[in-house]
Design a protein around this motif. Structure first.
Motif, PDB file in Angstrom:
ATOM      1  N   LYS A  31       1.702  -7.690  -9.779  1.00  0.00           N
ATOM      2  CA  LYS A  31       3.155  -7.492  -9.833  1.00  0.00           C
ATOM      3  C   LYS A  31       3.582  -6.956 -11.189  1.00  0.00           C
ATOM      4  O   LYS A  31       4.462  -6.096 -11.276  1.00  0.00           O
ATOM      5  CB  LYS A  31       3.870  -8.812  -9.530  1.00  0.00           C
ATOM      6  N   GLN A  32       2.929  -7.479 -12.211  1.00  0.00           N
ATOM      7  CA  GLN A  32       3.255  -7.032 -13.560  1.00  0.00           C
ATOM      8  C   GLN A  32       2.976  -5.532 -13.707  1.00  0.00           C
ATOM      9  O   GLN A  32       3.793  -4.797 -14.271  1.00  0.00           O
ATOM     10  CB  GLN A  32       2.392  -7.815 -14.548  1.00  0.00           C
ATOM     11  N   LYS A  33       1.851  -5.148 -13.151  1.00  0.00           N
ATOM     12  CA  LYS A  33       1.469  -3.744 -13.261  1.00  0.00           C
ATOM     13  C   LYS A  33       2.435  -2.863 -12.470  1.00  0.00           C
ATOM     14  O   LYS A  33       2.919  -1.852 -12.963  1.00  0.00           O
ATOM     15  CB  LYS A  33       0.033  -3.590 -12.739  1.00  0.00           C
ATOM     16  N   LEU A  34       2.683  -3.275 -11.243  1.00  0.00           N
ATOM     17  CA  LEU A  34       3.535  -2.452 -10.384  1.00  0.00           C
ATOM     18  C   LEU A  34       4.980  -2.407 -10.877  1.00  0.00           C
ATOM     19  O   LEU A  34       5.690  -1.425 -10.655  1.00  0.00           O
ATOM     20  CB  LEU A  34       3.480  -2.971  -8.946  1.00  0.00           C
ATOM     21  N   ALA A  35       5.381  -3.468 -11.543  1.00  0.00           N
ATOM     22  CA  ALA A  35       6.759  -3.503 -12.056  1.00  0.00           C
ATOM     23  C   ALA A  35       6.986  -2.370 -13.049  1.00  0.00           C
ATOM     24  O   ALA A  35       8.104  -1.875 -13.209  1.00  0.00           O
ATOM     25  CB  ALA A  35       7.027  -4.849 -12.725  1.00  0.00           C
ATOM     26  N   ARG A  36       5.917  -1.936 -13.655  1.00  0.00           N
ATOM     27  CA  ARG A  36       6.050  -0.860 -14.645  1.00  0.00           C
ATOM     28  C   ARG A  36       6.465   0.455 -13.999  1.00  0.00           C
ATOM     29  O   ARG A  36       6.986   1.338 -14.678  1.00  0.00           O
ATOM     30  CB  ARG A  36       4.748  -0.686 -15.418  1.00  0.00           C
ATOM     31  N   ILE A  37       6.163   0.583 -12.722  1.00  0.00           N
ATOM     32  CA  ILE A  37       6.659   1.790 -12.037  1.00  0.00           C
ATOM     33  C   ILE A  37       7.795   1.430 -11.075  1.00  0.00           C
ATOM     34  O   ILE A  37       8.090   2.161 -10.147  1.00  0.00           O
ATOM     35  CB  ILE A  37       5.531   2.547 -11.301  1.00  0.00           C
TER      36      ILE A  37
ATOM     37  N   ALA B 206       7.897  11.643 -10.726  1.00  0.00           N
ATOM     38  CA  ALA B 206       8.738  11.032  -9.702  1.00  0.00           C
ATOM     39  C   ALA B 206       8.885   9.545  -9.959  1.00  0.00           C
ATOM     40  O   ALA B 206       8.178   8.970 -10.794  1.00  0.00           O
ATOM     41  CB  ALA B 206       8.128  11.270  -8.322  1.00  0.00           C
ATOM     42  N   CYS B 207       9.815   8.959  -9.260  1.00  0.00           N
ATOM     43  CA  CYS B 207       9.989   7.519  -9.371  1.00  0.00           C
ATOM     44  C   CYS B 207       9.883   6.907  -7.973  1.00  0.00           C
ATOM     45  O   CYS B 207      10.021   7.589  -6.970  1.00  0.00           O
ATOM     46  CB  CYS B 207      11.336   7.185  -9.995  1.00  0.00           C
ATOM     47  N   VAL B 208       9.638   5.637  -7.955  1.00  0.00           N
ATOM     48  CA  VAL B 208       9.517   4.938  -6.670  1.00  0.00           C
ATOM     49  C   VAL B 208      10.900   4.505  -6.216  1.00  0.00           C
ATOM     50  O   VAL B 208      11.610   3.828  -6.956  1.00  0.00           O
ATOM     51  CB  VAL B 208       8.600   3.702  -6.797  1.00  0.00           C
TER      52      VAL B 208
ATOM     53  N   HIS C 229      -5.209   9.889  -8.547  1.00  0.00           N
ATOM     54  CA  HIS C 229      -5.346  10.460  -9.880  1.00  0.00           C
ATOM     55  C   HIS C 229      -4.226  10.121 -10.835  1.00  0.00           C
ATOM     56  O   HIS C 229      -3.767  10.945 -11.606  1.00  0.00           O
ATOM     57  CB  HIS C 229      -5.505  11.969  -9.782  1.00  0.00           C
ATOM     58  N   THR C 230      -3.777   8.927 -10.713  1.00  0.00           N
ATOM     59  CA  THR C 230      -2.912   8.434 -11.765  1.00  0.00           C
ATOM     60  C   THR C 230      -3.163   6.948 -11.899  1.00  0.00           C
ATOM     61  O   THR C 230      -3.594   6.287 -10.957  1.00  0.00           O
ATOM     62  CB  THR C 230      -1.425   8.716 -11.490  1.00  0.00           C
ATOM     63  N   MET C 231      -2.960   6.444 -13.077  1.00  0.00           N
ATOM     64  CA  MET C 231      -3.126   5.001 -13.238  1.00  0.00           C
ATOM     65  C   MET C 231      -2.068   4.489 -14.191  1.00  0.00           C
ATOM     66  O   MET C 231      -1.671   5.174 -15.129  1.00  0.00           O
ATOM     67  CB  MET C 231      -4.531   4.681 -13.749  1.00  0.00           C
ATOM     68  N   ILE C 232      -1.618   3.298 -13.896  1.00  0.00           N
ATOM     69  CA  ILE C 232      -0.612   2.692 -14.757  1.00  0.00           C
ATOM     70  C   ILE C 232      -1.302   2.152 -15.997  1.00  0.00           C
ATOM     71  O   ILE C 232      -2.308   1.465 -15.904  1.00  0.00           O
ATOM     72  CB  ILE C 232       0.105   1.533 -14.024  1.00  0.00           C
ATOM     73  N   LYS C 233      -0.765   2.503 -17.113  1.00  0.00           N
ATOM     74  CA  LYS C 233      -1.424   2.049 -18.347  1.00  0.00           C
ATOM     75  C   LYS C 233      -1.072   0.603 -18.672  1.00  0.00           C
ATOM     76  O   LYS C 233      -0.033   0.124 -18.309  1.00  0.00           O
ATOM     77  CB  LYS C 233      -0.998   2.959 -19.488  1.00  0.00           C
TER      78      LYS C 233
END
Length: 527
Positions: A376-382, A280-282, A523-527
């Motif tokens: 923000k950098q991490k969240l921007a990936r999703i 899914a996407c946000v 149970h998911t993590m942004i790489k």
DNA sequence: GGTTACGGT
């Protein structure tokens, strides 16, 4: 009031390190009040440490699995007050691991003398059904079955290894799929029944034979080598045919923590846990500002401060008037997710899941701008960026939303009422109008929002969960009212925001009725 | 609104 501020501080006996502080959950084997200011305990968590004496004897936990724990001063008094005794499970905070004269490790909880950081409720008796005790009880069960003590270090190492293996197979970010195209699911581990999972939105569905847990177990069995003790051994992992290296757009965006989830399923005898696998996407999120994904709460009484983006809050806690207790920061936010069939789901991300997702603790982002930048950098990936999901992107990029893999954990709630919201189940110490500025209109959907402890405890019955919500809802009525608003920080371009989306309740967007589940991103993590 | 610990066997 939470039992524990930060799970990261928790250590098992096997993970103890000399001269380091930690929190500890263990079973009391022996308790003695030594003197006025000292209580001596022997505790175990059914893990072993090399720097512990070997214990033998009838009725004792054998091996190097028992540790001496000393509670000093006020902690000793508290243990007395609580009537601590053998057989109880305790949560102890801020213990210092020391090497004693015999070169064995032991744990000390020293009295507070103005130095260091005072913890709230540093000595707590945990209910045996408490989710925090779950791992320990599993180890105990193994031990009592003559399988010896267990070492979480090994398990965690295995989990990490499995997780890496699993994610390298399944975690991909793909372009937006064509709806109704069956090829959009070729990334799945099992070709079997997965499409059904996305149709789950009512309790009816999960009662059918292909219920989510079973589907899930099928999936994880193909990924994870399970120890024979806990489940019959399964065939070896499939070859990694699912990963499509030919797609240049395939990215390893998220890691699926399949093993952790599998463990939870395995440990849950009642099959209460339901998971939904989503690609899914946000398409929206709350609160409006990523800065406010973290909130401060009084470490003395748990009072929740208003958004960080608001004016500076008072020095003293408005609730308990404590000026010295300090605050701790936790994540609490919601993602509106849209799957490949354009169904949307409002999914809470609690503190623990958020830490896993972004790989860092929450912080005071007002002061720690570099930490905010990292977040923000991490969240921007999703696709989560200030200004709305996909905010700041070009219109064309909106047509290529960022899909990622995840499992969400579903927590069942009653479906009838439109005002049930977990956010309202947590203590609200002042009125919403004061707590949230009018211009931050969606914050109220979160309330205190930290992962409700009832939900951590999978053995808690949904009805209990609900009744607790209802019981404590009295002072949050305007929050409940507010929570009828949809997640407002959405990408309207998706055209999927016409739902009566309601706070924490998972809902299929095309259905009128509210679904029966709360959902939590796990149970998911942004790489 | 950000940190640390002795003491007795």
């Amino acid at each position: 009031m939470d039992r524990i501020e930060n799970l990261d501080r928790l250590r098992t006996v096997s993970q103890l390190e000399v001269n380091k502080f930690c929190d500890f959950i263990g079973e009391v084997c022996y308790y003695k009040l030594d003197s006025g200011n000292r209580a001596t305990l022997v505790m175990t968590d059914y893990t072993e440490h090399d720097s512990l004496p070997i214990v033998e004897g009838e009725g004792r936990v054998g091996g190097k699995a028992t540790i001496l724990v000393t509670l000093w001063d006020e902690h000793c008094e508290e243990a007395q007050r609580l009537n601590v005794g053998a057989g109880m499970f305790l949560l102890l905070k801020n213990l210092c691991c020391k090497l004693n004269k015999s070169q064995y490790i032991e744990l000390n909880m020293n009295g507070f003398r103005g130095k260091g950081y005072q913890r709230s409720q540093p000595v707590q008796i945990l209910d045996p059904k408490d989710a925090l005790v779950r791992d320990l009880r599993l180890r105990k069960s193994r031990y009592l079955h003559g399988l010896g003590t267990d070492t979480p270090g090994t398990i965690y190492a295995q989990i990490a290894a499995r997780s890496m293996r699993a994610s390298s197979i399944v975690a991909t970010a793909t372009p937006a799929p064509i709806v109704s195209s069956s090829s959009s699911r070729t990334r799945d581990i099992s070709p079997g029944p997965l499409p059904e999972t996305t149709t789950v939105s009512t309790s009816k569905t999960v009662q059918e034979p292909q219920d989510l847990t079973h589907i899930l177990k099928k999936e994880t069995e193909s990924l994870v080598k399970v120890t024979p003790v806990l489940r019959p051994s399964t065939s070896p992992s499939r070859p990694s045919t699912r990963h499509n290296p030919s797609s240049s757009r395939a990215l390893l965006l998220t890691g699926l923590l399949t093993s952790r989830m599998e463990l939870e399923c395995r440990n849950d005898a009642s099959d209460d846990i339901q998971y939904l696998r989503l690609h899914a996407c946000v398409v929206g999120f709350e609160p409006e500002h990523i800065m406010d994904f973290s909130f401060a709460s009084c470490s003395n009484c748990g009072y929740r401060y208003g958004p960080l983006s608001d004016d500076k809050p008072p020095n003293k806690c408005p609730s308990c008037r404590s000026g010295s207790g300090g605050v701790i920061f936790k994540y609490s936010f919601m993602l509106k997710l849209m799957d490949e069939f354009q169904q949307t789901f409002n999914v809470y991300v609690d503190n623990e899941s958020a830490i896993t997702l972004v790989g860092a603790d929450a912080a005071n982002y007002i002061k720690k701008s570099e930490r905010l930048a990292e977040l923000k950098q991490k969240l921007a990936r999703i696709g989560v960026m200030d200004g709305g999901a996909f905010g700041g992107r070009t219109k064309s990029s909106l047509e290529s939303p960022i899909y990622f893999d995840m499992y969400i954990k579903l927590v069942k709630v009653a479906s009838q009422s439109t005002t049930i919201s977990l956010s309202s189940s947590l203590p609200i110490k002042r009125s919403i109008s004061q707590e949230y500025a009018p211009n931050t209109q969606c914050n109220s959907e979160f309330g205190d929002g930290d992962f409700p402890l009832e939900c951590l405890d999978y053995s808690t019955q949904p009805s209990q969960l609900l009744s607790q919500s209802q019981k404590r809802r009295t002072d949050g009525s305007d929050m409940v009212e507010n929570s009828k608003r949809p997640c407002s920080n959405s990408n309207r371009a998706t055209g999927n925001n016409h739902s009566r989306t309601q706070g924490s309740v998972l809902q299929r967007v095309n259905e009128k009725a509210l679904a029966d589940f709360e959902a939590f991103l796990v149970h998911t993590m942004i790489k």
